[in-house]
Design a protein around this motif. Structure first.
Motif, PDB file in Angstrom:
ATOM      1  N   PHE A  12      64.790  51.614  77.112  1.00  0.00           N
ATOM      2  CA  PHE A  12      65.875  51.069  77.926  1.00  0.00           C
ATOM      3  C   PHE A  12      65.191  50.092  78.877  1.00  0.00           C
ATOM      4  CE2 PHE A  12      67.425  55.404  76.900  1.00  0.00           C
ATOM      5  CZ  PHE A  12      68.561  55.060  76.193  1.00  0.00           C
ATOM      6  N   GLY A  37      65.248  65.167  81.247  1.00  0.00           N
ATOM      7  CA  GLY A  37      64.710  63.808  81.227  1.00  0.00           C
ATOM      8  C   GLY A  37      63.619  63.597  80.193  1.00  0.00           C
ATOM      9  N   GLY A  39      63.890  63.260  77.074  1.00  0.00           N
ATOM     10  CA  GLY A  39      64.305  62.335  76.016  1.00  0.00           C
ATOM     11  C   GLY A  39      65.069  63.009  74.886  1.00  0.00           C
ATOM     12  N   THR A  42      68.520  61.388  74.115  1.00  0.00           N
ATOM     13  CA  THR A  42      68.330  60.060  73.511  1.00  0.00           C
ATOM     14  C   THR A  42      67.942  60.201  72.039  1.00  0.00           C
ATOM     15  OG1 THR A  42      67.601  59.301  75.682  1.00  0.00           O
ATOM     16  CG2 THR A  42      67.121  57.858  73.820  1.00  0.00           C
TER      17      THR A  42
END
Ligand SMILES: Nc1ncnc2c1ncn2[C@@H]1O[C@H](COP(=O)(O)OP(=O)(O)OP(=O)(O)O)[C@@H](O)[C@H]1O
Length: 295
Positions: A12, A37, A39, A42
């Motif tokens: 990103f 956080g 990942g 994602t």
């Protein structure tokens, strides 16, 4: 059936959320374990074709999932972290509605919805409004909607978030059952959610897959690093600063510490068998995500 992730990266802007991941998955439960956080979401969104990778690819039986398009979505079920549910809909109406969005014929949908509601143990809530369900019941509806098309690949993003211990156990049993004939990838930051049901654990940290293996493999990777010692209360602070402490138990004679360390932390420490909790602490640190997992 296999799902293969090759050199998968997602950026990103300048931030790399998923960093060059390589893994192949087949039938069974895969536990994607990592702190907030790391990942996980994602990665899962790329596996569901909701996000395009910056680099790398994902193939299903050798075919690129992006090129498979609708054919891939036919074999995919997804439970997002915050799945959109309709508070005024009953369980039945909600599942019939999602079936229609997925293009399932009404007559087929009716039967399938009944079967799935039984499978996830929600028969009694069939005509209840979604807003009146407990957290665990809502998650079970979430699983049912992800299962409507009887997917070969089921991706569940933090499905146990906010569940009480009974609901967690029930959920684990359900997931094990569902994984008998499909690939289930389940993300969590709670070790016990996957400890007993995952065939393989994928440890994710700062976008990278730092370890992959069975629970036994992971435990064996650090089996000589767990120590237990009984110390005076005034030694606790010093030992905690120098080591990763996975448990502190006080008694009248002092304090029992469980320490993760390559070296013997104090002379009288004795080795203990490692658990997956210890592994998690070893890789993610006491203050999860703060240090680099080295000892
Ligand atoms: N659309 C986006 N734009 C910018 N950064 C993003 C975007 N989506 C995710 N990130 C960042 O990527 C990192 C990984 O996020 P991700 O949601 O994948 O982690 P996670 O392991 O699922 O954590 P959690 O359990 O908290 O959801 C985070 O630092 C997050 O802020």
């Amino acid at each position: 059936m296999d799902l293969t992730i090759t050199n998968l990266t997602k950026k990103f802007d300048n931030f790399t959320a998923v960093d060059n991941i390589n893994v192949t998955m087949t039938t069974g439960v895969y536990g994607l374990l990592g702190v907030n956080g790391a990942g996980k979401t994602t990665l899962m969104r790329m596996l569901c074709t909701l996000l395009r990778p910056t680099e790398g690819k994902i193939t299903c039986n050798g075919k690129d999932i992006l090129a498979m398009d609708g054919d891939y979505r036919k074999i995919l079920g997804y439970l997002p972290q915050d799945f959109g549910f309709y508070p005024e809909f009953t369980v039945k109406d909600y599942l019939l509605y999602i079936s229609s969005i997925k293009g399932i014929k009404p007559i087929v949908a009716k039967k399938r919805v009944r079967e799935l509601v039984a499978k996830v143990g929600l028969q009694k809530a069939f005509n209840k409004k979604m807003k009146n369900l407990s957290g665990g019941m809502k998650r079970r509806v979430g699983i049912a909607q992800a299962m409507l098309n009887n997917p070969q690949i089921l991706i569940l993003d933090e499905p146990t978030a906010g569940l009480d211990p009974n609901e967690r156990i029930r959920f684990r049993n359900l997931i094990s059952e569902l994984a008998e004939e499909r690939l289930v990838l389940l993300s969590t930051h709670i070790v016990s959610d996957v400890e007993y049901i995952a065939n393989e654990i994928l440890l994710m940290k700062d976008g990278q897959l730092i370890h992959k293996g069975t629970v036994v493999d992971l435990i064996n990777s650090m089996k000589e690093y767990v120590w237990v010692c009984h110390v005076e209360k005034n030694m606790v602070q010093n030992l905690s600063q120098k080591n990763k402490v996975s448990n502190i138990k006080s008694d009248v004679n002092g304090v029992e510490l469980r320490i993760i360390s390559k070296d013997k932390p104090v002379e009288k420490a004795t080795r203990e068998n490692a658990t997956l909790e210890d592994v998690f602490l070893y890789y993610f640190g006491e203050k999860a995500g703060v240090n680099n997992g080295t000892i």
